[in-house]
Design a protein around this motif. Structure first.
Motif, PDB file in Angstrom:
ATOM      1  N   ARG A  19       0.829  -1.215   0.000  1.00  0.00           N
ATOM      2  CA  ARG A  19       0.000   0.000   0.000  1.00  0.00           C
ATOM      3  C   ARG A  19       0.861   1.262   0.000  1.00  0.00           C
ATOM      4  O   ARG A  19       0.566   2.226  -0.702  1.00  0.00           O
ATOM      5  N   THR A  20       1.919   1.236   0.784  1.00  0.00           N
ATOM      6  CA  THR A  20       2.817   2.394   0.852  1.00  0.00           C
ATOM      7  C   THR A  20       3.512   2.613  -0.485  1.00  0.00           C
ATOM      8  O   THR A  20       3.598   3.750  -0.967  1.00  0.00           O
ATOM      9  N   LEU A  21       3.992   1.540  -1.106  1.00  0.00           N
ATOM     10  CA  LEU A  21       4.639   1.665  -2.408  1.00  0.00           C
ATOM     11  C   LEU A  21       3.668   2.168  -3.465  1.00  0.00           C
ATOM     12  O   LEU A  21       4.030   2.985  -4.322  1.00  0.00           O
ATOM     13  N   ASP A  22       2.421   1.720  -3.409  1.00  0.00           N
ATOM     14  CA  ASP A  22       1.405   2.208  -4.346  1.00  0.00           C
ATOM     15  C   ASP A  22       1.184   3.710  -4.177  1.00  0.00           C
ATOM     16  O   ASP A  22       1.052   4.448  -5.158  1.00  0.00           O
ATOM     17  N   GLU A  23       1.127   4.158  -2.943  1.00  0.00           N
ATOM     18  CA  GLU A  23       0.950   5.593  -2.683  1.00  0.00           C
ATOM     19  C   GLU A  23       2.143   6.392  -3.197  1.00  0.00           C
ATOM     20  O   GLU A  23       1.980   7.449  -3.814  1.00  0.00           O
ATOM     21  N   ILE A  24       3.330   5.907  -2.942  1.00  0.00           N
ATOM     22  CA  ILE A  24       4.538   6.596  -3.409  1.00  0.00           C
ATOM     23  C   ILE A  24       4.570   6.618  -4.932  1.00  0.00           C
ATOM     24  O   ILE A  24       4.890   7.644  -5.537  1.00  0.00           O
ATOM     25  N   PHE A  25       4.229   5.503  -5.560  1.00  0.00           N
ATOM     26  CA  PHE A  25       4.226   5.438  -7.024  1.00  0.00           C
ATOM     27  C   PHE A  25       3.259   6.468  -7.587  1.00  0.00           C
ATOM     28  O   PHE A  25       3.563   7.160  -8.550  1.00  0.00           O
ATOM     29  N   SER A  60      14.410  -8.516  -1.889  1.00  0.00           N
ATOM     30  CA  SER A  60      12.976  -8.442  -1.589  1.00  0.00           C
ATOM     31  C   SER A  60      12.435  -7.039  -1.833  1.00  0.00           C
ATOM     32  O   SER A  60      11.325  -6.865  -2.320  1.00  0.00           O
ATOM     33  N   MET A  61      13.237  -6.022  -1.521  1.00  0.00           N
ATOM     34  CA  MET A  61      12.800  -4.649  -1.760  1.00  0.00           C
ATOM     35  C   MET A  61      12.711  -4.370  -3.255  1.00  0.00           C
ATOM     36  O   MET A  61      11.752  -3.752  -3.723  1.00  0.00           O
ATOM     37  N   SER A  62      13.680  -4.850  -4.029  1.00  0.00           N
ATOM     38  CA  SER A  62      13.648  -4.674  -5.484  1.00  0.00           C
ATOM     39  C   SER A  62      12.434  -5.367  -6.089  1.00  0.00           C
ATOM     40  O   SER A  62      11.751  -4.815  -6.962  1.00  0.00           O
ATOM     41  N   GLU A  63      12.146  -6.582  -5.603  1.00  0.00           N
ATOM     42  CA  GLU A  63      10.979  -7.310  -6.099  1.00  0.00           C
ATOM     43  C   GLU A  63       9.686  -6.566  -5.759  1.00  0.00           C
ATOM     44  O   GLU A  63       8.791  -6.442  -6.591  1.00  0.00           O
ATOM     45  N   GLY A  64       9.603  -6.065  -4.530  1.00  0.00           N
ATOM     46  CA  GLY A  64       8.420  -5.302  -4.142  1.00  0.00           C
ATOM     47  C   GLY A  64       8.244  -4.051  -4.975  1.00  0.00           C
ATOM     48  O   GLY A  64       7.129  -3.718  -5.391  1.00  0.00           O
ATOM     49  N   LEU A  65       9.321  -3.352  -5.241  1.00  0.00           N
ATOM     50  CA  LEU A  65       9.249  -2.126  -6.041  1.00  0.00           C
ATOM     51  C   LEU A  65       8.841  -2.418  -7.481  1.00  0.00           C
ATOM     52  O   LEU A  65       7.950  -1.752  -8.023  1.00  0.00           O
ATOM     53  N   THR A  66       9.464  -3.409  -8.114  1.00  0.00           N
ATOM     54  CA  THR A  66       9.115  -3.703  -9.508  1.00  0.00           C
ATOM     55  C   THR A  66       7.693  -4.240  -9.632  1.00  0.00           C
ATOM     56  O   THR A  66       7.012  -3.950 -10.611  1.00  0.00           O
ATOM     57  N   ARG A  68       5.230  -3.194  -8.075  1.00  0.00           N
ATOM     58  CA  ARG A  68       4.329  -2.048  -7.933  1.00  0.00           C
ATOM     59  C   ARG A  68       4.525  -1.037  -9.055  1.00  0.00           C
ATOM     60  O   ARG A  68       3.965   0.041  -9.032  1.00  0.00           O
ATOM     61  N   GLY A  69       5.370  -1.356 -10.047  1.00  0.00           N
ATOM     62  CA  GLY A  69       5.528  -0.489 -11.208  1.00  0.00           C
ATOM     63  C   GLY A  69       6.815   0.312 -11.274  1.00  0.00           C
ATOM     64  O   GLY A  69       7.069   0.996 -12.259  1.00  0.00           O
ATOM     65  N   PHE A  70       7.620   0.246 -10.236  1.00  0.00           N
ATOM     66  CA  PHE A  70       8.875   0.991 -10.234  1.00  0.00           C
ATOM     67  C   PHE A  70       9.912   0.296 -11.114  1.00  0.00           C
ATOM     68  O   PHE A  70       9.873  -0.925 -11.280  1.00  0.00           O
ATOM     69  N   GLN A  71      10.840   1.067 -11.651  1.00  0.00           N
ATOM     70  CA  GLN A  71      11.999   0.533 -12.352  1.00  0.00           C
ATOM     71  C   GLN A  71      13.217   0.818 -11.493  1.00  0.00           C
ATOM     72  O   GLN A  71      13.384   1.941 -11.017  1.00  0.00           O
ATOM     73  N   ILE A  72      14.048  -0.179 -11.293  1.00  0.00           N
ATOM     74  CA  ILE A  72      15.239  -0.026 -10.458  1.00  0.00           C
ATOM     75  C   ILE A  72      16.368   0.538 -11.313  1.00  0.00           C
ATOM     76  O   ILE A  72      16.824  -0.102 -12.260  1.00  0.00           O
ATOM     77  N   ALA A  73      16.807   1.740 -10.991  1.00  0.00           N
ATOM     78  CA  ALA A  73      17.918   2.358 -11.712  1.00  0.00           C
ATOM     79  C   ALA A  73      19.247   1.924 -11.107  1.00  0.00           C
ATOM     80  O   ALA A  73      20.217   1.678 -11.818  1.00  0.00           O
ATOM     81  N   LYS A  74      19.298   1.831  -9.783  1.00  0.00           N
ATOM     82  CA  LYS A  74      20.535   1.452  -9.105  1.00  0.00           C
ATOM     83  C   LYS A  74      20.177   0.824  -7.769  1.00  0.00           C
ATOM     84  O   LYS A  74      19.334   1.337  -7.045  1.00  0.00           O
ATOM     85  N   CYS A  75      20.813  -0.280  -7.459  1.00  0.00           N
ATOM     86  CA  CYS A  75      20.582  -0.950  -6.184  1.00  0.00           C
ATOM     87  C   CYS A  75      21.938  -1.260  -5.566  1.00  0.00           C
ATOM     88  O   CYS A  75      22.771  -1.916  -6.187  1.00  0.00           O
ATOM     89  N   ARG A  76      22.127  -0.790  -4.363  1.00  0.00           N
ATOM     90  CA  ARG A  76      23.373  -1.054  -3.649  1.00  0.00           C
ATOM     91  C   ARG A  76      23.034  -1.828  -2.378  1.00  0.00           C
ATOM     92  O   ARG A  76      22.429  -1.267  -1.464  1.00  0.00           O
ATOM     93  N   PRO A  77      23.414  -3.086  -2.312  1.00  0.00           N
ATOM     94  CA  PRO A  77      23.072  -3.902  -1.152  1.00  0.00           C
ATOM     95  C   PRO A  77      23.613  -3.354   0.161  1.00  0.00           C
ATOM     96  O   PRO A  77      23.021  -3.533   1.200  1.00  0.00           O
ATOM     97  N   ARG A  78      24.749  -2.677   0.106  1.00  0.00           N
ATOM     98  CA  ARG A  78      25.345  -2.170   1.331  1.00  0.00           C
ATOM     99  C   ARG A  78      25.956  -0.805   1.053  1.00  0.00           C
ATOM    100  O   ARG A  78      27.056  -0.700   0.526  1.00  0.00           O
TER     101      ARG A  78
END
Length: 96
Positions: A19-25, A60-66, A68-78
């Motif tokens: 729900r939060t990701l949908d609102e942000i999107f 898991s965060m990348s999967e949740g974002l995609t 909900r419609g987001f595209q991952i431009a950059k992901c840094r695990p740490r």
């Protein structure tokens, strides 16, 4: 642009996260989301002591974002250390 710092880990579960990701999107359509937070893979056993409701990794965060419609431009695990106490050198680029 929407920025979150260690926010998602406090949500009570997957439904609240979706729900939060949908609102942000909806707010940032065509914009950007920058999200920083704890990664359970980098904390080993310490995470469980914190008693946080949501357990997240970069995957898991990348999967949740995609999902909900987001595209991952950059992901840094740490990006940042869990704590800067007794670390010797601090990441001065990211601290004031």
């Amino acid at each position: 642009m929407v920025f979150t710092g260690s926010f998602f880990k406090h949500l009570p579960g997957k439904v609240a996260l979706r729900r939060t990701l949908d609102e942000i999107f909806g707010l940032s359509l065509g914009g950007k989301l920058i999200a920083m937070g704890l990664n359970i893979k980098c904390l080993v056993g310490a995470y469980w002591v914190l008693g946080l409701p949501s357990i997240l990794t970069e995957l898991s965060m990348s999967e949740g974002l995609t999902s909900r419609g987001f595209q991952i431009a950059k992901c840094r695990p740490r990006l940042l250390p869990y704590t800067m106490v007794d670390q010797g050198e601090y990441p001065t680029l990211l601290t004031a």
